[in-house]
Design a protein around this motif. Sequence first.
Motif, mmCIF file in Angstrom:
data_model
loop_
_atom_site.group_PDB
_atom_site.id
_atom_site.type_symbol
_atom_site.label_atom_id
_atom_site.label_comp_id
_atom_site.label_asym_id
_atom_site.label_seq_id
_atom_site.Cartn_x
_atom_site.Cartn_y
_atom_site.Cartn_z
ATOM 1 N N LYS A 59 -52.669 -45.700 90.788
ATOM 2 C CA LYS A 59 -51.685 -44.881 91.627
ATOM 3 C C LYS A 59 -50.871 -45.779 92.300
ATOM 4 C CE LYS A 59 -55.025 -41.238 92.450
ATOM 5 N NZ LYS A 59 -55.517 -39.993 93.188
ATOM 6 N N ASP A 61 -47.883 -46.149 92.295
ATOM 7 C CA ASP A 61 -46.703 -45.472 92.895
ATOM 8 C C ASP A 61 -46.559 -44.783 94.165
ATOM 9 O OD1 ASP A 61 -48.553 -43.642 91.170
ATOM 10 O OD2 ASP A 61 -47.364 -42.212 92.039
ATOM 11 N N LEU A 62 -47.820 -44.875 94.570
ATOM 12 C CA LEU A 62 -47.994 -44.299 96.043
ATOM 13 C C LEU A 62 -48.318 -45.440 97.047
ATOM 14 C CD1 LEU A 62 -50.814 -41.587 95.420
ATOM 15 C CD2 LEU A 62 -48.253 -41.109 95.405
ATOM 16 N N THR A 87 -49.925 -47.129 87.172
ATOM 17 C CA THR A 87 -49.671 -45.956 87.670
ATOM 18 C C THR A 87 -49.144 -44.992 86.513
ATOM 19 O OG1 THR A 87 -47.515 -44.387 88.470
ATOM 20 C CG2 THR A 87 -47.194 -46.995 88.156
ATOM 21 N N ILE A 122 -64.798 -44.788 92.210
ATOM 22 C CA ILE A 122 -65.198 -43.490 92.834
ATOM 23 C C ILE A 122 -64.375 -42.231 92.312
ATOM 24 C CG2 ILE A 122 -65.461 -45.233 94.865
ATOM 25 C CD1 ILE A 122 -63.080 -44.019 96.164
ATOM 26 N N PRO A 123 -64.820 -41.253 92.695
ATOM 27 C CA PRO A 123 -64.160 -40.217 92.247
ATOM 28 C C PRO A 123 -62.538 -39.980 92.661
ATOM 29 C CG PRO A 123 -66.111 -39.364 93.335
ATOM 30 C CD PRO A 123 -65.893 -40.706 93.469
ATOM 31 N N ASN A 124 -61.801 -39.448 91.820
ATOM 32 C CA ASN A 124 -60.472 -39.225 92.267
ATOM 33 C C ASN A 124 -59.297 -40.422 92.322
ATOM 34 O OD1 ASN A 124 -58.882 -36.790 92.599
ATOM 35 N ND2 ASN A 124 -58.851 -37.203 94.852
ATOM 36 N N VAL A 125 -59.772 -41.494 91.833
ATOM 37 C CA VAL A 125 -59.074 -42.550 91.780
ATOM 38 C C VAL A 125 -57.884 -42.610 90.650
ATOM 39 C CG1 VAL A 125 -60.297 -44.182 93.111
ATOM 40 C CG2 VAL A 125 -60.802 -44.191 90.861
ATOM 41 N N GLY A 126 -58.493 -41.799 89.739
ATOM 42 C CA GLY A 126 -57.401 -41.880 88.286
ATOM 43 C C GLY A 126 -58.087 -42.062 87.129
ATOM 44 N N LYS A 127 -59.432 -42.079 86.859
ATOM 45 C CA LYS A 127 -60.229 -42.656 85.871
ATOM 46 C C LYS A 127 -60.151 -41.787 84.529
ATOM 47 C CE LYS A 127 -64.227 -42.426 87.645
ATOM 48 N NZ LYS A 127 -63.829 -41.947 89.278
ATOM 49 N N SER A 128 -60.087 -40.500 84.608
ATOM 50 C CA SER A 128 -59.853 -39.671 83.549
ATOM 51 C C SER A 128 -58.686 -39.678 83.100
ATOM 52 C CB SER A 128 -60.289 -38.040 84.054
ATOM 53 O OG SER A 128 -61.420 -38.105 84.660
ATOM 54 N N VAL A 142 -59.109 -33.659 83.524
ATOM 55 C CA VAL A 142 -58.525 -34.328 84.762
ATOM 56 C C VAL A 142 -58.492 -33.246 85.707
ATOM 57 C CG1 VAL A 142 -56.362 -35.341 85.701
ATOM 58 C CG2 VAL A 142 -57.048 -35.882 83.323
ATOM 59 N N ASN A 144 -57.672 -32.478 90.307
ATOM 60 C CA ASN A 144 -57.277 -32.974 91.613
ATOM 61 C C ASN A 144 -58.157 -32.897 92.712
ATOM 62 O OD1 ASN A 144 -57.075 -30.447 92.168
ATOM 63 N ND2 ASN A 144 -54.790 -30.513 92.140
ATOM 64 N N THR A 149 -65.206 -35.982 86.330
ATOM 65 C CA THR A 149 -65.819 -36.746 85.216
ATOM 66 C C THR A 149 -67.490 -36.290 85.345
ATOM 67 O OG1 THR A 149 -64.223 -38.336 85.775
ATOM 68 C CG2 THR A 149 -65.719 -38.889 84.172
HETATM 69 P P1 GDP Z 1 -60.969 -39.458 88.420
HETATM 70 O O1 GDP Z 1 -61.941 -38.535 89.330
HETATM 71 O O2 GDP Z 1 -61.251 -40.832 88.931
HETATM 72 O O3 GDP Z 1 -61.500 -39.076 86.966
HETATM 73 O O4 GDP Z 1 -59.463 -38.911 88.798
HETATM 74 P P2 GDP Z 1 -58.321 -38.033 87.943
HETATM 75 O O5 GDP Z 1 -57.792 -38.730 86.715
HETATM 76 O O6 GDP Z 1 -59.097 -36.788 87.717
HETATM 77 O O7 GDP Z 1 -57.194 -38.105 88.816
HETATM 78 C C1 GDP Z 1 -57.151 -37.708 90.213
HETATM 79 C C2 GDP Z 1 -56.077 -37.018 90.678
HETATM 80 O O8 GDP Z 1 -55.060 -38.275 90.832
HETATM 81 C C3 GDP Z 1 -55.347 -36.218 89.651
HETATM 82 O O9 GDP Z 1 -54.622 -35.230 90.524
HETATM 83 C C4 GDP Z 1 -54.154 -37.075 89.021
HETATM 84 O O10 GDP Z 1 -53.131 -36.407 88.500
HETATM 85 C C5 GDP Z 1 -54.001 -38.071 89.850
HETATM 86 N N1 GDP Z 1 -53.475 -39.313 89.640
HETATM 87 C C6 GDP Z 1 -54.030 -40.259 88.423
HETATM 88 N N2 GDP Z 1 -53.245 -41.052 88.212
HETATM 89 C C7 GDP Z 1 -52.268 -41.285 89.135
HETATM 90 C C8 GDP Z 1 -51.257 -42.192 89.212
HETATM 91 O O11 GDP Z 1 -50.907 -43.283 88.687
HETATM 92 N N3 GDP Z 1 -50.237 -41.850 90.059
HETATM 93 C C9 GDP Z 1 -50.349 -40.559 91.086
HETATM 94 N N4 GDP Z 1 -49.440 -40.179 92.037
HETATM 95 N N5 GDP Z 1 -51.633 -39.598 90.868
HETATM 96 C C10 GDP Z 1 -52.579 -39.947 90.124
#
Ligand code: GDP
Length: 287
Positions: A59, A61-62, A87, A122-128, A142, A144, A149
């Motif tokens: 992420k 980009d954030l 990102t 950890i959850p929500n970091v963008g693994k999926s 995926v 939010n 996962t």
């Molecule tokens: P996981 O729980 O680690 O598997 O996370 P997810 O892949 O489900 O992503 C969690 C949220 O982060 C989702 O809403 C994604 O759209 C968002 N997300 C994932 N990658 C990025 C990224 O590179 N940039 C931004 N801004 N959001 C992202």
Amino acid sequence: MAINWFPGHMHKAQKEIKEILPTIDVVIEVCDARLPFSSENPMITEIRGDKPLIKILNKSDLADAQLTKVWLEYLDAQHNVKAIALTTESPSIAKQIPTLIKKLVPHKDQEGKQINAVIMGIPNVGKSTLLNTLVGKAKAKVGNEPAVTKGQQRIRLEDGLYLYDTPGMLWPKIVNENSGYRLAVTSAVKDTAFDHDEIACFAAEYLLEAYPDRLKERYKLEELPVTEVELIEAIGRKRGCVKSGGYVDFHKASAILINEIRDKTLGPLTFESPNMVEKEVVYFDEL
Ligand code: GDP
């Protein structure tokens, strides 16, 4: 602040990771680029031993690009660690991961042996999302909300190169209060675990110090308030969150600030630097 972030399936994840670890050559840890330290998983350092680690600042980009650079240099200097920023806005960089994995175990690659990597975080970091980018189709679910996962899968990245997905959730490093707040500000942990106004105060205090110009510009403030409470009140007044009697609706104003941090309205932000966390680690250790 009470943070209870260790549900049963995290124990399960820990157990399953330990089971697959002997077959793993490279560990990939996905972190949030806005808080590379607080979004780490404390278990990974402990269990990976000497295995090479790819640390992904996701992420990005954030996050504040300048601080991401500082973090990458800091992490790269660690033993057997290669850090990269990713990102979804530049998926081509993610596609270099298979090459990177092979580079980290050159002997296996040269001998044509099977290479196994595991992706953790950890959850929500963008693994999926990252897995989807890597496999090129929507295989991983995926969402939010944290903790989407479920169930372990093994993905073939290319011939002889496999990526294991972590089975359940791993908990973030909430070893100190600041990490907890930072995880909450960036919505890595669910809002319900925290006092909303307190999160906003924490964020306001940090932003006043780290990003004063952004605050001035966004909320059209000629003079920056001195304290976090004054800042939130000023935001509230600017946005018309005023109750009868002229009092600012603090809760509403707090929500505005938190939402504008999360949806990038305030621009890319990073909530910790290597210097900051090094000092905090010493401070909290001494408590
Ligand atoms: P996981 O729980 O680690 O598997 O996370 P997810 O892949 O489900 O992503 C969690 C949220 O982060 C989702 O809403 C994604 O759209 C968002 N997300 C994932 N990658 C990025 C990224 O590179 N940039 C931004 N801004 N959001 C992202």
